[in-house]
Scaffold this motif. Sequence first.
Motif, short mmCIF file in Angstrom:
data_model
loop_
_atom_site.label_atom_id
_atom_site.label_comp_id
_atom_site.label_asym_id
_atom_site.label_seq_id
_atom_site.Cartn_x
_atom_site.Cartn_y
_atom_site.Cartn_z
N ASP A 45 10.80 52.39 -95.46
CA ASP A 45 9.58 51.76 -96.55
C ASP A 45 8.64 52.67 -96.54
N PRO A 46 8.21 53.07 -97.33
CA PRO A 46 9.07 52.91 -98.03
C PRO A 46 9.91 53.77 -98.45
N VAL A 47 11.41 53.28 -99.41
CA VAL A 47 12.49 53.52 -100.03
C VAL A 47 12.69 54.83 -101.66
N SER A 48 13.25 55.36 -101.21
CA SER A 48 13.06 56.42 -102.48
C SER A 48 14.71 56.43 -103.08
N ILE A 49 14.72 55.62 -104.13
CA ILE A 49 16.12 56.10 -104.97
C ILE A 49 16.32 57.32 -106.11
N THR A 50 16.91 57.41 -106.70
CA THR A 50 17.41 58.38 -108.27
C THR A 50 17.28 57.94 -109.14
N LEU A 51 17.08 58.15 -110.34
CA LEU A 51 17.02 57.02 -111.40
C LEU A 51 18.50 58.08 -112.13
N PRO A 52 19.21 57.47 -113.51
CA PRO A 52 19.87 58.52 -114.01
C PRO A 52 18.97 59.84 -114.77
N LYS A 53 17.43 59.63 -115.09
CA LYS A 53 17.49 61.11 -115.13
C LYS A 53 16.73 61.90 -113.89
N GLY A 54 17.12 61.93 -113.05
CA GLY A 54 17.11 62.23 -111.95
C GLY A 54 15.49 61.83 -111.28
N GLN A 55 14.40 61.00 -111.69
CA GLN A 55 12.97 60.53 -111.36
C GLN A 55 13.09 59.77 -109.38
#
Length: 371
Positions: A45-55
Motif C-alpha cells: 500500500d500503495p500498489v503500483s501496476i504497469t498499464l499497456p502503454k507503460g504508465q
Amino acid sequence: MSEAKGGRSAQLKHTGLRPGWTTGACATAATAAAYTALLTGDFPDPVSITLPKGQTPAFALAVEELDGERATVGVVKDAGDDPDVTHGALVRATVRRLPPGSGVVFRAGPGVGTVTRPGLPLDVGEPAINPMPRQMMRDHIARIAADHGATGDVEVTVSVDHGEEIARSTWNPRLGILGGLSILGTTGVVVPYSCSAWIDSIRRGVDVARAAGHTHVAGCTGSTSEKTVVAEYGLPEIALLDMGDFAGAVLKYVRRHPVDRLTVCGGFAKLSKLAAGHLDLHSARSQVDKGFLAELARQGGADTALAAAVADANTGLAALQLCAAAGVPLGDLVAVAARDQALSVLRGAPVAVDVICIDRAGAVVGRSGVH
C-alpha cells in the motif's frame, strides 16, 4: 526553439484536464495487491501496476482482508476530470487459490454484470470483465507468481459496491449486461471529457500537423484505431488526431483548414453512427441505428431474413458478424457511407477522404477506399 508537438498526448496536455483510471485499472491494482497479500501476508500500500502503454500508477488501498486461502482488496476509482458515473466507486477484487493447472478464472461479484446476450466481446454467461482488463490482471498475476515461486492458479472475483444501482445509468441493461457494471478499459487511462476543451485540442492538432508540413492526417476514435492507421500508413504521432466522439469537429475544422488527405478510423459501431449522419458519436447523444444497418445490408445483397436479423441484432458488432457469416460486406458498406457523409460535411474542400472500420481487437472490418 523546440519543435511543436502533436498527437494524442499533446491534445490531452492541451486540454488542461486531469486523466483518471479505468475500472479495469482499478480491478488490476486490487487483484495485484490481493494476490501479493495471499502469497506474503502483507498488503502493498500503495500498489503500483504497469498499464499497456507503460504508465505505472500507484493506488491506495481502501479495503484489506486476508482470510486463509483468499484475500480481498478494494480500490476507489478516480476518474480524474471526467464526469464518469463510476467516479468514486469502490472496486474490489477477491483472489482465491486454485489447484495447479486451473489457470486464472474470473467471476462476477456483487455489482459486476453478467453477459446475457450475444454481440459483445465476451460469451454469453461470462462476467462482464472485458478482454483487456482480464489480460492486465493475468499479466500481473503471472509476474507476482514468478516473483514468489507460485503457480498463478487463482480465482479472481471482481465486485463494485453499489454497482447494480450505478449500472442503471449506463447502457448495460439494454445491451443485456445484467446485475451490474462492466469492468472496462483498453489503456487503463480515462481520457477526460469536455466538449469545448477537446474540440479545441482537435483544432490545435490540425494546426500543428499542417505547420509541420504533414499533408495526411488521421482522425481516430481512440488508441486502438491510432495503432491501426500507424500500421496501415506509417503516420507519425504528430499527424494523429484524437477525435474521440467529435467527428464533426474534425471535419468542420479540416473544411476550413484543408489537408490533402484525411483518414477517419474507428470502431465499426461508432462509424456506423457517422454513416447514418451523426457527427457526435457519444453514446449519450447518438445510437447505432440497426434499421439503417439492415438497409445497408439489403443494398449489399442480404435477403429478407438476414436484413430482419440485422435490424433485431443486440449490437452493431452482432450485426456485423451476422453479415460476415453470410458474405455480406457490411463493414465496407458502412465505411463507404461514413466517407460519403464526411465528404458532404467537407462541402467540396480539397480533401481526399478514406474511412477504416475496425473491431475491438483492432482488426480491419471495413474500408471505403479514397475519394
